[in-house]
Design an enzyme around this catalytic site. Sequence first.
Site, PDB file in Angstrom:
ATOM      1  CG  HIS A  33     -13.525   6.707  38.625  1.00  0.00           C
ATOM      2  ND1 HIS A  33     -14.221   6.726  37.442  1.00  0.00           N
ATOM      3  CD2 HIS A  33     -12.212   6.760  38.291  1.00  0.00           C
ATOM      4  CE1 HIS A  33     -13.365   6.799  36.436  1.00  0.00           C
ATOM      5  NE2 HIS A  33     -12.152   6.822  36.915  1.00  0.00           N
ATOM      6  CG  ASP A  71     -12.224  14.493  30.569  1.00  0.00           C
ATOM      7  OD1 ASP A  71     -11.004  14.585  30.764  1.00  0.00           O
ATOM      8  OD2 ASP A  71     -12.820  13.411  30.475  1.00  0.00           O
ATOM      9  NE  ARG A  85      -4.473  13.784  29.183  1.00  0.00           N
ATOM     10  CZ  ARG A  85      -5.141  13.125  30.137  1.00  0.00           C
ATOM     11  NH1 ARG A  85      -6.415  13.397  30.364  1.00  0.00           N
ATOM     12  NH2 ARG A  85      -4.553  12.208  30.856  1.00  0.00           N
ATOM     13  CB  SER A 138      -9.081  13.619  33.061  1.00  0.00           C
ATOM     14  OG  SER A 138      -9.885  12.666  32.446  1.00  0.00           O
ATOM     15  CE  LYS A 146     -13.615  11.361  33.091  1.00  0.00           C
ATOM     16  NZ  LYS A 146     -12.725  10.902  32.089  1.00  0.00           N
TER      17      LYS A 146
HETATM   18  N1  URA Z   1      -9.234   7.997  33.078  1.00  0.00           N
HETATM   19  C1  URA Z   1      -9.779   9.215  32.858  1.00  0.00           C
HETATM   20  O1  URA Z   1     -10.979   9.400  33.007  1.00  0.00           O
HETATM   21  N2  URA Z   1      -8.972  10.206  32.462  1.00  0.00           N
HETATM   22  C2  URA Z   1      -7.661  10.058  32.291  1.00  0.00           C
HETATM   23  O2  URA Z   1      -6.978  11.013  31.956  1.00  0.00           O
HETATM   24  C3  URA Z   1      -7.104   8.783  32.503  1.00  0.00           C
HETATM   25  C4  URA Z   1      -7.925   7.772  32.911  1.00  0.00           C
END
Ligand code: URA
Length: 431
Positions: A82, A161, A168, A183, A187
């Site tokens: 990621h 999320d 946010r 977050s 995922k």
């Molecule tokens: N990328 C994400 O998936 N979440 C965040 O909070 C910031 C960057």
Amino acid sequence: MRMVDLIEKKRDGHELSNDEIAYIIENYVNKSIPDYQMSSLLMAIYFQGMNHQESAALTNAMLNSGDVIDLSVVKGIKVDKHSTGGVGDKTTLVLGPLVASCGAKVAKLSGRGLGHTGGTLDKLESIEGLSINLSIEDFINQVNDIGIAVAGQTANLTPADKLLYALRDVTATVPSIPLIASSIMSKKLASGSDVIVLDVKIGDGAFMKTIEDARELSKIMVQIGSSFDKKVVAFITDMSSPLGFAVGNKLEVLEAINTLQGKGPADLTELCVEIGSYMVYSGGIATTLEKAKELVLEKLHSGEALAKLYDFIKHQGGILGDLSQFIDVKEIIEVKAESSGYVEHINALAIGVAAMKLGAGRETKEDVIDPNVGIVLEKKIGDQVKSGEVLAVVYNNKQNIKEILSEVQEAFTISKEHVAKQSIIFEIITE
Ligand code: URA
């Protein structure tokens, strides 16, 4: 439990328990907790932070707010990577086939680009016919057959999320390290891989602006991973200038192909070889990191990694055709240097925004991108440049882009002093 008491607790700097965090997420997703209370809690977290236990509990609550992909039917160790996002970041297109050709299993769910950062799905969809809409069954079958599949997210993964991120975004609470960590990790954990390599970028074009913040974020994510029995490694890498030469969807596909032919930019090649070696080693394919690197380099230079990319594109319905006809633009414009010296800086954010204005990216989610347009850098940091030499080439389909051309030129800082080239990788954080 009352939300107001939990807000007060966090506001005053106390630790929230696992049960309290689970209560907050469950009741926010089922809409029993209103946005105004959640906003207040987010701001309290922004200022007071969260310790490791709280960050792991938040990750767990978000992970369990939706579906979790079960990859146990895929044989072998599943590896994922990621990136926190950047400009010219086509790493997945190179790294995925590279590690799959070494025998790792890459089951990757990717996203679209927004703003100055590009998304892997947009790059893949710039290839005629290529589909990223795979059913879970086809996705798993393809990983079992050829070792790699990349798809868009269809399952209902981490709905908490999605809701929290949107909140946010409008409450100035995105840049909170525990919130970013949970977050991202919720995922990644929901996507089901055994090994996760994180590419945490720092610089103008990235979320994290300093090495200290990137280090803290990386450490928290690695710790969260180990509390879920996953092997997580974080690379802290440079995003002060764009990655590679190309920025724009089809241009980046071509650069990925070049890189898998061993003719790619040095920074992109270095990043893919180093991250790839960790994925291959952590995936149990090689017994040491050195042996993993030897294998990665062998697959890169033998053409097997490139063959894997072609196989992967074909399996997902893509047709590359004649690559000399791949890019279709009405004009190609050179941007030239106005002074001589050495390239000291190339502002990644400025290049990303200029590419977006050309149509390579989206300003809003609804925008339609033009896969053909973009920018190719001709000079990188440390390169010598003479006045009048080409700094970058712009692939354009729009009318009147004078302002964009100036922005590209101004993104380059030319110094009279010699500028040393440096590694793109600053640090590697392991358990
Ligand atoms: N990328 C994400 O998936 N979440 C965040 O909070 C910031 C960057």
